[in-house]
Design an enzyme around this catalytic site. Sequence first.
Site, PDB file in Angstrom:
ATOM      1  N   CYS A 117       0.840  -1.204   0.000  1.00 30.43           N
ATOM      2  CA  CYS A 117       0.000   0.000   0.000  1.00 30.43           C
ATOM      3  C   CYS A 117       0.876   1.256   0.000  1.00 30.43           C
ATOM      4  O   CYS A 117       1.989   1.229  -0.534  1.00 30.43           O
ATOM      5  CB  CYS A 117      -0.974  -0.010   1.176  1.00 30.43           C
ATOM      6  SG  CYS A 117      -2.321   1.200   1.002  1.00 30.43           S
ATOM      7  N   ASP A 161      -3.635   1.319   9.999  1.00 31.51           N
ATOM      8  CA  ASP A 161      -4.832   2.166  10.156  1.00 31.51           C
ATOM      9  C   ASP A 161      -5.311   2.139  11.592  1.00 31.51           C
ATOM     10  O   ASP A 161      -5.929   3.077  12.070  1.00 31.51           O
ATOM     11  CB  ASP A 161      -5.951   1.697   9.219  1.00 31.51           C
ATOM     12  CG  ASP A 161      -5.743   2.274   7.842  1.00 31.51           C
ATOM     13  OD1 ASP A 161      -4.875   1.754   7.116  1.00 31.51           O
ATOM     14  OD2 ASP A 161      -6.410   3.274   7.512  1.00 31.51           O
TER      15      ASP A 161
HETATM   16  C1  RUB Z   1      -3.950   3.169   3.497  1.00 28.84           C
HETATM   17  C2  RUB Z   1      -3.225   2.166   4.310  1.00 28.84           C
HETATM   18  C3  RUB Z   1      -1.952   2.633   4.960  1.00 28.84           C
HETATM   19  C4  RUB Z   1      -2.278   3.139   6.378  1.00 28.84           C
HETATM   20  C5  RUB Z   1      -1.101   3.872   6.996  1.00 28.84           C
HETATM   21  O1  RUB Z   1      -5.219   2.699   3.079  1.00 28.84           O
HETATM   22  O2  RUB Z   1      -3.641   1.056   4.533  1.00 28.84           O
HETATM   23  O3  RUB Z   1      -1.034   1.593   5.068  1.00 28.84           O
HETATM   24  O4  RUB Z   1      -3.377   4.026   6.334  1.00 28.84           O
HETATM   25  O5  RUB Z   1      -0.811   5.024   6.239  1.00 28.84           O
HETATM   26  P1  RUB Z   1      -6.138   3.629   2.129  1.00 28.84           P
HETATM   27  P2  RUB Z   1      -0.057   6.282   6.892  1.00 28.84           P
HETATM   28  O6  RUB Z   1      -5.368   3.902   0.885  1.00 28.84           O
HETATM   29  O7  RUB Z   1      -7.370   2.814   1.908  1.00 28.84           O
HETATM   30  O8  RUB Z   1      -6.433   4.893   2.923  1.00 28.84           O
HETATM   31  O9  RUB Z   1       1.219   5.765   7.466  1.00 28.84           O
HETATM   32  O10 RUB Z   1       0.154   7.218   5.733  1.00 28.84           O
HETATM   33  O11 RUB Z   1      -0.947   6.857   7.945  1.00 28.84           O
END
Ligand code: RUB
Length: 332
Positions: A135, A204
Amino acid sequence: MTNPAHIEISRIAEDIIAMRIRGAGEIARSAVKALLLAAQNSQTDNPTDLLEEIEETAKLMMRTRPTAVSLPNGIRYVVHRARGASRSGASFSTLRETTVKACNEFIENSEMAIEKIGEIGARRILDGDVLMTHCDSSAALKVIETAWRNGKRLKVYVTETRPRFQGRITAERLGALGIPVILIIDSAARYFMNEVDRVIVGADAVSANGAVVNKIGTSMMALAARESRTHFFVAAESYKFSPETMFGELVKIEERDASEVIPPSEIKYRSISVANPSFDVTPPEYIDFIITERGIIPPQAAILLLQQVLGVVTPEELEEFQTYELREEESI
Ligand code: RUB
């Protein structure tokens, strides 16, 4: 809506829903920015009305996406202080100042947390490491970026992350820094895992038992990492830890529209349906440690971090911390 700030606030909510704003940290900062806009641009001069406007904005933000715990945590950080000021009889301008200060504090702290995670996490990346990520996580990427800027030679496998392809964003971000990236399809993760020294992903939500909720596919990657004795790290700011899970609540997993997987017109038979969960849960035993801005912790220490950082130890205190019913069913 006559107040132009309301248009901007609605736009933020729509952008989060449509994933033009995405990633747990960014979602939280944007929701808090909406509270900031509400406070700064209020056209009332009455503290009760101002608090109502702040709470209305908070509720609107809470209805956007259900899984990233950073969102309710960020909102509570602000609303808790606004409510406290209001309870102690604050004037309109004091209430506004308190709210603006809380918003700015949350946004700044959250940006600083990512920097700190980068600094701490980079110490656990070795020169010549082959990494894998899934991701697009700002926290995980900051660790990779910091290690790279510190002179460590790296190669990073990046999964494309079906169905929304956030892995392409990651590949671009790392590529722009000159880091060698190999973009792979999600199902190739195990094929390459034996070559990988460390997997690093974001979160998340982190539950009280140390389970990590992250983009769908993360738990399969953790399984493959465990099988090949590859280290599995999670980079997560402390405001992604879920206080509700201390008292038995589960983190809600967002189910997104089937059309993200396949256009409905291409489904030939009525007996075919589509499931599209956006996140999954990686159990703590598959995680070596979680890198937070307060230091590296084993996932089993999540409960301690929740108790110490958030100061939530009893259901009564949680209720106080929740500040008001933000998590009612229709809002998530
Ligand atoms: C984003 C996702 C990321 C976490 C952490 O999912 O799973 O790994 O949110 O991100 P989506 P961060 O694209 O569905 O929002 O470290 O930037 O908070």
